[in-house]
Design an enzyme around this catalytic site. Structure first.
Site, PDB file in Angstrom:
ATOM      1  N   SER A  79      -9.483   1.364   3.275  1.00 54.44           N
ATOM      2  CA  SER A  79      -8.861   2.377   2.455  1.00 54.44           C
ATOM      3  C   SER A  79      -7.801   1.467   1.618  1.00 54.44           C
ATOM      4  O   SER A  79      -7.518   2.165   0.520  1.00 54.44           O
ATOM      5  CB  SER A  79      -8.120   3.392   3.360  1.00 54.44           C
ATOM      6  OG  SER A  79      -7.039   2.517   4.061  1.00 54.44           O
ATOM      7  N   LYS A 135       0.848  -1.095  -0.047  1.00 53.87           N
ATOM      8  CA  LYS A 135      -0.015  -0.037   0.132  1.00 53.87           C
ATOM      9  C   LYS A 135       1.000   1.453   0.169  1.00 53.87           C
ATOM     10  O   LYS A 135       1.790   1.320   0.576  1.00 53.87           O
ATOM     11  CB  LYS A 135      -0.844  -0.053   1.223  1.00 53.87           C
ATOM     12  CG  LYS A 135      -1.886   1.075   1.409  1.00 53.87           C
ATOM     13  CD  LYS A 135      -2.657   0.828   2.564  1.00 53.87           C
ATOM     14  CE  LYS A 135      -4.045   1.989   2.748  1.00 53.87           C
ATOM     15  NZ  LYS A 135      -4.416   1.556   3.963  1.00 53.87           N
ATOM     16  N   SER A 181      -9.604  -0.990   7.527  1.00 58.21           N
ATOM     17  CA  SER A 181      -9.196  -0.924   5.988  1.00 58.21           C
ATOM     18  C   SER A 181      -8.407  -2.055   5.576  1.00 58.21           C
ATOM     19  O   SER A 181      -8.357  -2.068   4.315  1.00 58.21           O
ATOM     20  CB  SER A 181      -8.185   0.135   5.847  1.00 58.21           C
ATOM     21  OG  SER A 181      -8.729   1.345   5.739  1.00 58.21           O
TER      22      SER A 181
HETATM   23  N1  GLN Z   1     -13.204   3.200   7.040  1.00 55.04           N
HETATM   24  C1  GLN Z   1     -12.328   3.684   8.227  1.00 55.04           C
HETATM   25  C2  GLN Z   1     -11.925   5.084   8.064  1.00 55.04           C
HETATM   26  O1  GLN Z   1     -12.214   5.890   7.289  1.00 55.04           O
HETATM   27  C3  GLN Z   1     -11.051   2.796   8.423  1.00 55.04           C
HETATM   28  C4  GLN Z   1     -10.015   3.329   7.802  1.00 55.04           C
HETATM   29  C5  GLN Z   1      -8.373   2.327   7.908  1.00 55.04           C
HETATM   30  O2  GLN Z   1      -8.584   1.626   8.749  1.00 55.04           O
HETATM   31  N2  GLN Z   1      -7.376   3.102   7.661  1.00 55.04           N
HETATM   32  O3  GLN Z   1     -11.414   5.531   9.050  1.00 55.04           O
END
Ligand code: GLN
Length: 483
Positions: free
Chosen positions: A152, A77, A176
């Protein structure tokens, strides 16, 4: 044609000389070209990966034993530092920034002879659930290109889903890794907080962030986790206990005590089909001799608000460093003073979701509101941790859906960020409580999209998590657990 099933089998093919690292890599480079439209990769390190593959092939042929990640094709990532490579967190503010060191977790994989094929698209600074908040544009779900892959870490998930690498790394602050794994029909594991070093991971919310793994099968996830779980003095929040090995066979045949929270299955937003299939799975688990009990969990409505108060507070502080002075994006507007200079750089460099979170986080930390929001959210977090300790003194594991629904259509969450936040209801729990959690691709919906089951265990107990997962995956292969 190269066919990948798992690392062990790939290594057997290398050993038997029916494949080479170079041939396998060429296969993946070809796939990346073929799936360009999915927008999963930010950069592909074609030349250096080919060089590395050729080097490994020569060494192996000269009789050197293979290391545990020998020739394994890994994607990362765009929040994980890889020295000398672009690192942008999918943000304009880090445009052209190059990592000056390599993240420890990644270094451990490289030390075991992994080949890094490229870095993957994601939501800007890992903030989002659909991979639509990216400076590079959205990633598409390979199973249905009108749908999101989740976020994400959407690019890393699709890289595995569409066969563009063998395993990939993501980061999981509130789901994410698990949520995109669920949306893409693959495995996604978030270890407990402190299991994998965060050194070299761009921070979103430091007391929640963990590097996680996407894979097509459990043994590969277990192997990568084992390799990356080694200690690192550069991350003081790492767990001190030795995780040991993550061998999956040790406890085969064992029966488990599992629980689920009534409120999670009765939640109004949960797709009834997902509810039904989990209930069916619970019956199967019981029929196989496991104990599955229903518990009540009255804190459920508080976990999404607590998560967003705490993570935005941490983000507002973590993202303070992006000011355009030492590195990163610099506005062309002539500033009259230093404050305007910062303001122009940050206004132009950050996308709307990141700005929203910086403002929200600054607000909940501001003196007049600190007690009402930040301090209260901390209390909820403490309460959750206490409750969970009690639960794990009686149960091996908690099961839960991964998300309330299957992969949604692109653009759907755009005008309603709160609705998108609320869909994190099942994943943020494990980050608030620092426990390990995994999304397993057990189900298929009548709309033809996959969805996962989430399994969680006590902090420090990744081994049990993997063993229960193994039992569930076997259950899936023996009898379809889909509705
Ligand atoms: N959807 C969650 C957020 O927007 C998780 C993000 C993540 O785990 N980086 O904060």
């Amino acid at each position: 044609m190269f066919e990948f099933t798992n690392i062990q089998d790939y290594h057997a093919q290398l050993y038997n000389q029916t494949i080479t690292c170079t041939k396998a890599l060429q296969h993946y480079l070809q796939k990346i070209k073929q799936h360009k439209k999915l927008n999963a990769f930010v950069e592909v390190y074609e030349e250096e990966a080919l060089e590395k593959a050729a080097h490994l092939d020569t060494e192996r042929k000269s009789g050197k034993p293979m290391k545990r990640m020998h020739g394994v094709i890994v994607a990362i990532k765009d929040v994980i530092s890889f020295r000398g490579h672009q690192l942008t967190a999918a943000s304009a503010i880090l445009k052209n920034f190059e990592a000056i060191y390599t993240a420890t977790a990644l270094q451990y994989l490289i030390d075991e002879e992994a080949i890094i094929i490229g870095n993957c698209n994601c939501d800007e600074f890992a903030m989002g659930s659909s991979n639509e908040n990216s400076h590079y544009g959205p990633v598409l779900n390979a199973l249905d290109e009108s749908r999101v892959p989740g976020g994400s870490s959407g690019g890393s998930a699709v890289a595995v889903q569409a066969g563009m690498c063998m395993i990939s790394l993501g980061s999981d602050t509130g789901g994410s890794v698990r949520q995109p794994a669920g949306f893409c029909g693959i495995i996604g594991i978030k270890p407990g907080y402190g299991r994998i070093s965060r050194y070299g991971l761009i921070a979103y919310a430091s007391s929640f962030d963990q590097i996680g793994i996407f894979s097509t099968n459990l043994p590969d996830a277990a192997l990568a986790l084992e390799i990356m779980s080694r200690p690192d003095i550069r991350d003081s929040t790492m767990m001190k206990n030795d995780p040991g090995t993550f061998s999956l066979k040790a406890e085969a045949g064992k029966k488990y005590t599992i629980c689920y929270f009534k409120e999670t299955l009765e939640h109004a937003g949960l797709d009834p089909e997902i509810k039904k299939s989990i209930e069916k799975l619970i019956d199967q688990l019981r029929a196989n001799g496991n104990s599955v009990e229903e518990l009540s969990f009255d804190l459920l409505p508080y976990i999404v608000p607590a998560y967003y108060v705490l993570t935005t507070a941490e983000a507002s502080s973590n993202l303070g460093r992006y000011d355009g002075i030492r590195y990163g994006y610099r506005s062309k507007i002539e500033a009259e003073n230093i404050e305007d200079f910062y303001c122009n750089n940050r206004t132009e460099g950050f996308g709307p979701e990141v700005k929203r979170r910086i403002m929200l986080g600054s607000f909940v930390l501001s003196s007049g509101y600190y007690d009402a929001y930040y301090a209260k959210a901390q209390k909820i977090r403490n309460k959750l941790v206490q409750q969970i300790e009690g639960i794990f003194s009686n149960y091996d594991s908690i099961i839960m859906p991964v998300s309330p629904g299957t992969a949604f259509e692109l653009g759907k969450g755009k005008n309603d960020p709160v609705a998108t936040y609320l869909a994190d209801i099942y994943t943020v729990f494990a980050n608030l409580t620092a426990i390990p959690a995994i999304a397993l691709p057990l189900f298929s919906h009548s709309n033809n999209l996959p969805y996962g089951l989430q399994v969680m265990t006590k902090r420090g107990n990744e081994l049990t998590l993997l063993q229960i997962s193994e039992m569930l995956m076997q259950l899936k292969s023996k009898a379809s657990v889909s509705s």
